[in-house]
Scaffold this active site. Structure first.
Site, mmCIF file in Angstrom:
data_model
loop_
_atom_site.group_PDB
_atom_site.id
_atom_site.type_symbol
_atom_site.label_atom_id
_atom_site.label_comp_id
_atom_site.label_asym_id
_atom_site.label_seq_id
_atom_site.Cartn_x
_atom_site.Cartn_y
_atom_site.Cartn_z
ATOM 1 N N LYS A 47 -69.737 8.469 -51.648
ATOM 2 C CA LYS A 47 -68.877 8.183 -50.498
ATOM 3 C C LYS A 47 -68.039 6.944 -50.823
ATOM 4 O O LYS A 47 -68.554 5.992 -51.431
ATOM 5 C CB LYS A 47 -69.755 7.935 -49.263
ATOM 6 C CG LYS A 47 -68.986 7.813 -47.956
ATOM 7 C CD LYS A 47 -69.931 7.683 -46.756
ATOM 8 C CE LYS A 47 -69.187 7.574 -45.441
ATOM 9 N NZ LYS A 47 -70.098 7.497 -44.270
ATOM 10 N N SER A 91 -69.173 10.623 -40.498
ATOM 11 C CA SER A 91 -68.065 10.190 -41.312
ATOM 12 C C SER A 91 -68.162 10.596 -42.788
ATOM 13 O O SER A 91 -67.173 10.532 -43.503
ATOM 14 C CB SER A 91 -67.967 8.668 -41.249
ATOM 15 O OG SER A 91 -69.122 8.072 -41.811
ATOM 16 N N SER A 143 -73.754 9.837 -39.385
ATOM 17 C CA SER A 143 -72.714 10.130 -40.386
ATOM 18 C C SER A 143 -73.180 10.850 -41.635
ATOM 19 O O SER A 143 -72.347 11.280 -42.438
ATOM 20 C CB SER A 143 -72.002 8.835 -40.789
ATOM 21 O OG SER A 143 -71.078 8.448 -39.811
#
Lengths: 453, 479
Positions: free
Chosen positions: A45, A120, A144
């Site tokens: 990420k 996210s 997330s």
């Protein structure tokens, strides 16, 4: 990977870095010194700092930021000999549940490219779902990791707060943020957690708790396991299609001897308002460092210092980030602090206490990860509250610091949904064990969206 | 109307740790800009603070030395504001639960002793520095200082004159150096002071509106700034005005204070507990070990010097105002035959004079305690006179050698051989007929003339006492 550019799952790919790491992994494998995950391709990420590789956190304000250091989690993956495929797209500063707040554009759900992958960690979820990589890292502040894992039909683990170092992970809400993994199975999650878990002297909130071999208990019997079903997780907010899948999934666990009991988490409805005071408050302070002075984006045109601050931040942050900075600034202001921030901290203790009492009655808690399957891109962007409610089952876990796992529970039409398992502190082994037993008897996690086989 | 001045002081003491309060970067002063700022100090995305326990130990030592309560659980908070030399956009500081609470310091007001209350002392990080010169309309930022540990020591508004404020500051300055928690270097900003000043009619018990004077970096300027500010406030009130609560800056070049910001545009710092740092827990063992490290404190030492060494209050005060000086004194005393008063005189006048003149500290002087002890011994055993000793001292100061070496090479040994001396005396008397007559005629004051002549002949090396005796003997015997 080029073929799948339409998913927009990556912000940065660095073929040279990937090739170098792959060669190094080959040498480790050939010369000995290899480790269980040496050579395994992984995506990170874009919230984790990677030395020499652009790290944007999905924001314009960091769109030119190349860190001079590696996050602890990244370092551990490098030491393992894993091969970095790239940095995945995400909601800006991890603020979002659909990956639509990214400065680099939305990520598409591989199961239906008109739908969101969740967020996210949307890019991480999409890249694992499309089998662009074996696994990906993510972070979970209010869901997330678990929510995108559920909406994409993969496995997502949010470890206990303090289990994985936050050093080098761009902070959103420091008391809630926790790094974790998005994988194709609970077994993969266990192997990857072995790599990233452990105390870090650079993170004062990381915990000096021994790290077990998470792979060693995967096949343990779950006969007699007491699974608590909070009535609040099965109320009117839950879509009927998802509820059917969850009930079916629970039956699979019952077949293994697990016992289902009804439990009560009476303060559940307070978790969204509580979260939306604490997380923005911390964020408003955490994001103050993005001021255009030392690194990152700076407005090109300004009159003086204050003007530079205002223009840099007005131009550099997106709407959702600004909304949360404003909410947080307000909640911490003199005269409002007691009514908002302090009150939210009290609620947080009540919510945590609910879980403590529940774990006196059951070993783990189960329920849906999200109230619905993936929604369409654009469907909720004009209504932040309905977007926030998508995290209604995941948020309380962060407020309490507990570990939780989302595993694919089946399909509502063509869209996957997730079963969430929540355990007491440091019960990751147990959660992964239950997830693995479930996956031994189900095929959901093996399904791959059309065009990505 | 008679006015009473009320002063409270906030002193920022830079704790002399090797590394910063929340990172491993060095704290040493004067390095090239931004070479001592690591990723934590410049607040890169993703970095986290880790508490430096040594800073906590130093804070605890301070608390114990002023009889404070030590909070075994203290909390770090974030003080949020934007400024270019504040990299995170917030300063980590202790707010609601500081490490040190309460305590007191006793000062000498000249009219007796007075106890000044200490409200609290809390740990925090220093900011960087903005450099406005050499950047052609731009501002440079040096983050070397960012993250340096500070102990902010807040006093009660117990001081009633600028002199009391200075006495408190000097006392505190002495104390932190004794404790070895701060180098006390005011030019480098290791010891900085903000003063809260108000006035009220004599006899009034309510406090008047105060102003805060910021960051004044010498005792003299602090005194002047407070004096100016007190006068300004009294004039203002007597002219029918009111004091506005505000922060003011002192300008030493004009000897005046100017408003910096008023209460209205004061920041809302939005303090909240720093989620990156768990509350700091200090166990009994930690506090005990800090207690073990406490040195003899200045007051205790001063009293001991008076009792044990029989020194007067002024000598004892001067010797103990600085730990290195006190240690030097005791080291000399241990090695010499001279008595305490003699040693104190040498340290307080001769040595202190040279140090003052050259703006040096005692640790860096070329003369060590052994050397001074040797010099004093040479006076005691009659090898040289006190006057010659001062010359020897200057040579020692200049690095020309030890007392014995200098006495040898410069042939400074006193003439104690009575035969040799007698010859000189006879010479002097035989060529001074007139003065001899005067003496014998009753004008005994001319003895000084003969002594002077003898000393001149011997280049000061004659033992004055011996010369006196010999002269009297010869003059009075009448031959």
């Amino acid at each position: 990977m080029e073929r799948h550019r339409a998913l927009n799952a990556f912000i940065t790919v660095d073929p040279e870095l990937s090739l170098n790491q792959a060669r190094a992994a080959d040498r480790m494998l050939k010369n000995g010194g290899s480790r269980p995950l040496t050579g395994i391709p992984i995506a990170h990420k874009d919230i984790f700092c990677t030395k020499g590789v652009l790290t944007t956190c999905g924001s314009k304000i960091l769109s030119n930021f190349v860190p001079p250091y590696d996050a602890t989690l990244i370092k551990r993956c490098y030491e393992e000999g894993m091969v970095t495929l790239g940095k995945t797209n995400m909601d800006e500063f991890a603020m979002g549940s659909s990956n639509e707040t990214s400065y680099f554009g939305p990520v598409r759900n591989p199961w239906d490219q008109f739908r969101v992958p969740g967020g996210s960690s949307g890019g991480s979820a999409a890249s694992v779902t499309a089998r662009l990589c074996a696994a990906a890292t993510g972070t979970d502040t209010g869901g997330s990791i678990r929510q995108p894992a559920a909406l994409c039909g993969i496995t997502g683990l949010k470890p206990t707060y303090g289990r994985v170092s936050r050093y080098g992970m761009v902070a959103f809400a420091s008391s809630l943020d926790q790094g974790g993994v998005l994988t194709q199975s609970a077994e993969d999650a266990a192997l990857l957690l072995n790599v990233i878990a452990g105390f870090d002297p650079l993170d004062s909130t990381s915990v000096e708790e021994p790290v077990p071999d998470y792979g060693s208990k995967l096949k343990d019997d779950i006969d007699g396991l007491k699974i608590g079903l909070p009535k609040q997780y099965f109320d009117e907010g839950l879509s009927p299609e998802v509820e059917v899948l969850i009930r079916d999934a629970l039956r699979v666990l019952e077949d293994h001897g697990a016992v289902l009991i009804d439990i009560d988490l009476p303060n559940s409805e307070l978790c969204v308002p509580c979260y939306y005071v604490i997380a923005p408050s911390e964020a408003s302070s955490n994001l103050s460092r993005f001021d255009g002075v030392r690194y990152g984006y700076r407005s090109e045109d300004y009159e003086d210092l204050v003007d530079m601050y205002m223009r840099t931040r007005a131009e550099g942050f997106g709407d959702e980030v600004k909304r949360r900075i404003m909410i947080g600034t307000y909640a911490l202001s003199a005269g409002y602090y007691d009514a908002y921030y302090l009150k939210a901290q009290k609620l947080r203790r009540l919510i945590t206490h609910d879980f403590e009492r529940a774990f006196e009655l059951c070993d783990v808690i189960a329920g849906p990860t999200t109230p619905t399957a993936a929604f369409e891109i654009g469907a909720k962007t004009s209504d932040p509250i309905s977007m926030y409610l998508n995290d209604i089952y995941t948020i309380s876990v962060n407020l309490s610091g507990l570990p939780a796992l989302s595993v694919p529970a089946g399909f509502a039409g063509d869209l996957p949904a997730g079963l969430q398992l929540i355990g007491p502190y440091f019960s990751e082994s147990r959660l992964l064990n239950i997830g693995h037993r479930f996956q031994m008897d189900t095929e959901w996690h093996r399904r791959i969206p059309g065009g990505f086989e | 109307m008679a006015w009473e001045t009320v002063i409270g002081l906030e002193v920022h003491v830079q704790l002399s740790t090797n590394s910063k309060i929340f990172s491993g970067a060095s704290t040493s002063y004067g390095a090239k800009p931004n070479t001592q700022a690591c990723e934590v100090d410049i607040a890169l995305p993703g970095v986290l603070p880790v508490m430096n326990k040594e800073a906590a130990r130093k804070a605890v030592k301070f608390g114990l030395s002023v009889e404070s309560k030590i909070n075994q659980r203290s909390v770090f908070a974030r003080k949020n504001y934007f400024y270019p030399d504040l990299p995170k956009g917030y300063q980590i500081s202790q707010y609601e639960l500081p490490i040190v609470v309460g305590g007191h310091l006793t000062i000498d007001t000249g009219k007796g002793e007075k106890r000044i209350g200490i409200t609290r002392a809390h740990l925090e990080e220093d900011a960087g520095k903005s450099l406005h010169e050499d950047f052609h309309g731009m501002t440079g930022i040096d983050l070397n200082r960012a993250g340096t540990p500070l102990l902010e020591i807040v006093s009660e508004p117990d001081m009633r004159s600028p002199a009391e404020a200075i006495a408190y500051l000097r006392k505190l300055h002495t104390l932190v150096r004794y404790l070895e928690i701060c180098d006390g270097n005011m030019q480098e900003g290791s010891f900085r002071c903000d003063a809260n000043v108000s006035v009220r009619p004599q006899g009034e018990t309510e406090l008047g509106t105060r102003t805060e004077l910021k960051n004044i970096n010498s005792f003299r300027f602090i005194e002047k700034a407070i004096e100016y500010e007190v006068e300004r406030q009294i004039d203002l009130i007597e002219d029918g005005g009111t004091v506005v609560q505000e922060t003011r800056l002192y300008d030493p070049s004009r000897n005046e204070t100017r408003p910096m910001r008023t209460k209205e545009d004061a920041h809302d710092y939005r303090y909240f507990p720093d989620p990156d740092l768990p509350p700091m827990e200090l166990d009994d063992q930690f506090i005990d070990s800090a207690r073990q490290q406490l040195p003899e404190l200045p007051d205790t030492k001063r009293h001991r010097f008076m009792e044990q060494h029989g020194l007067g209050p002024a000598d004892a005060y001067q010797l103990t105002s600085d730990k290195a000086t006190a240690d030097f004194f005791e080291a000399v005393l241990e090695q010499t035959r001279g008595d305490a008063k003699t040693v104190a005189n040498w340290v307080n006048s001769e040595l202190a004079g040279y140090l003052n003149e050259t703006n040096m500290v005692i640790e860096s002087a070329r003369i060590d305690p052994g050397m001074l002890a040797e010099l004093i011994d040479r006076i005691e055993d009659g090898t040289i006179s006190g006057k010659i000793a001062k010359d020897v001292f200057r040579s020692m100061w200049n690095g020309e050698g030890t007392a014995d070496q200098l006495i040898e090479t410069k042939a400074l040994r006193q003439i104690t051989d009575s035969g040799e001396l007698e010859k000189v005396v006879d010479d002097v008397l035989s060529r001074s007929r007139e003065q001899v007559e005067q003496y014998r005629g009753g004008q005994t004051k001319v003895l000084g003339y003969f002594v002077g002549q003898v000393m001149k002949e011997t280049q000061g090396k004659a033992n004055p006492q011996q010369v006196n005796e010999l002269l009297k003997q010869k003059l009075e015997s009448g031959d």
